[in-house]
Design a protein around this motif. Sequence first.
Motif, mmCIF file in Angstrom:
data_model
loop_
_atom_site.group_PDB
_atom_site.id
_atom_site.type_symbol
_atom_site.label_atom_id
_atom_site.label_comp_id
_atom_site.label_asym_id
_atom_site.label_seq_id
_atom_site.Cartn_x
_atom_site.Cartn_y
_atom_site.Cartn_z
ATOM 1 N N LYS A 170 -1.873 -56.662 -18.996
ATOM 2 C CA LYS A 170 -0.884 -55.867 -18.547
ATOM 3 C C LYS A 170 -0.145 -56.176 -17.959
ATOM 4 O O LYS A 170 1.343 -56.731 -17.446
ATOM 5 N N LEU A 171 -0.843 -56.579 -16.435
ATOM 6 C CA LEU A 171 0.047 -56.421 -14.896
ATOM 7 C C LEU A 171 1.200 -57.694 -15.101
ATOM 8 O O LEU A 171 2.369 -57.644 -14.991
ATOM 9 N N ILE A 178 9.836 -57.921 -16.363
ATOM 10 C CA ILE A 178 10.815 -57.177 -15.043
ATOM 11 C C ILE A 178 11.819 -58.252 -14.600
ATOM 12 O O ILE A 178 13.203 -58.635 -14.653
ATOM 13 N N ARG A 179 11.035 -59.678 -14.181
ATOM 14 C CA ARG A 179 11.988 -60.559 -13.252
ATOM 15 C C ARG A 179 12.543 -61.554 -14.431
ATOM 16 O O ARG A 179 13.850 -62.437 -14.262
ATOM 17 N N PHE A 222 4.611 -50.269 -11.883
ATOM 18 C CA PHE A 222 5.429 -51.495 -12.721
ATOM 19 C C PHE A 222 5.907 -51.287 -13.870
ATOM 20 O O PHE A 222 7.014 -51.468 -14.613
ATOM 21 N N GLN A 223 4.763 -50.148 -14.390
ATOM 22 C CA GLN A 223 5.590 -49.490 -16.393
ATOM 23 C C GLN A 223 6.951 -48.928 -15.070
ATOM 24 O O GLN A 223 7.848 -48.841 -16.550
ATOM 25 N N ALA A 227 10.867 -49.438 -16.290
ATOM 26 C CA ALA A 227 11.148 -48.885 -17.428
ATOM 27 C C ALA A 227 12.289 -48.710 -16.128
ATOM 28 O O ALA A 227 14.257 -48.018 -17.544
ATOM 29 N N ALA A 228 12.954 -48.110 -15.546
ATOM 30 C CA ALA A 228 13.913 -48.247 -14.462
ATOM 31 C C ALA A 228 14.738 -50.236 -14.604
ATOM 32 O O ALA A 228 16.283 -49.333 -14.844
ATOM 33 N N VAL A 229 14.214 -50.782 -14.789
ATOM 34 C CA VAL A 229 15.556 -51.960 -14.619
ATOM 35 C C VAL A 229 15.880 -52.141 -16.327
ATOM 36 O O VAL A 229 16.833 -52.754 -16.857
#
Length: 417
Positions: A170-171, A178-179, A222-223, A227-229
């Motif tokens: 999952k990571l 994200i990338r 990272f979750q 969410a922020a991204v």
Amino acid sequence: MQTVSNGIGDVRRLADAQWAAAKLADTYQGLPEGISKAMLLDRFERAAPRLGLGDGVVRLVRALVRVTAEQDWIGRTRPIAWPSNDALCEELQRSRSCIQGLIRSAVRAGLVHMKDSGNGKRWGYRDDRGHILEAFGFDLAPLAVRWDEFADLAAARGLEQAQRRHLKRKLGEIRREIRTVCADALHRGYGGFDWHGAVDQALGRLPRTPSLGELEALHETFQALLAAVDAAWVRARQEGQHEPRGVVSEAQKEPTTQPRSEGSTYPSLRQEVVEPSARSALSPSPAEPSRVEAPLSDEVIPLSLVLEAVPEVADYLDDLAGASWEDLVDAVARVAPLMGINLSAMREARDVMGRNRAAVALATVLARWKDGEIRSSAGGYLRAMCEREKVGCLNLLPSLYGLKDRFGKTPPRRSER
């Protein structure tokens, strides 16, 4: 301190752990039915990290168990091994003093019980059938008595390892997403967020051997970053800081960690078919950003036709009878990585075709991939479909009818071709 008899009248002083091992050996009645010494050794080795045992003790116990016979563990006699220290030194490639230290550690851990002879030597002999008649040395009965404990610890460790593998997978998925989102935002020229910092954080090195707690903390971190991204991407798109280049209108980006909005897909999701719309659709007004969608072709594609033409997608639907367009979109999104289609290709298909039409295209790719027609790159095949869609040459209805007929018709003869 306690004392225990060695069977011939001698006594020796034992520490508390050694006394506990002696008491365990007295309760030995053989391994449970259907359990072999190999299974016992396997469970012990898997439970050793939870017991805090080092590799040297594990190797010592392995060497002792291997020299025993299978009939030693049925309960008729005690499973006793009598290798000398010199033999153990040669087997484990350790010094004599190191072997003696490992033996003391194994005794303190309650794994073996030392049954000494009168002169302190280790020896034994068997009958014609291989059963032990008399032996002095390492009594391994405590290992058999602790079978249930080893099995429970091995199962708990297996569950922990499965959780670790799941969190690592999952990571990896979250960091790649994200990338991908940050690269798309930088390509479109979006501001208002530290996209480069998010990419650097997603590319950072993880601990070499993280614990389960560390993996859970990293997963939450990272979750939150994803969410922020996603929120920054959607906010920049809705504010219209920079108009996307190369296309009149594109699909609304939906955050992967937020529920889908009601108007983020076609209004026809609540109907039976995809409604046609002009390819030269005008850009949506700022008052309705959630209605943004790529222009559709003039094809009218019933959902029932898609499900009938591509029955392979039914394996990824929870309820085939009550499936909706949203279910089809989710199903093809799950099956796409299995075909080697990456996120960028899926994002391009959704931007060019729209979510529902892209789902239909992915379903046709799935059917051809299952049939073996696509052998090299399913992602390249999907990108080629996107290029044909851009110039208005992609027709999905004939493909669907052709896929539907493959189950009702036999292959044509060479003369008919």
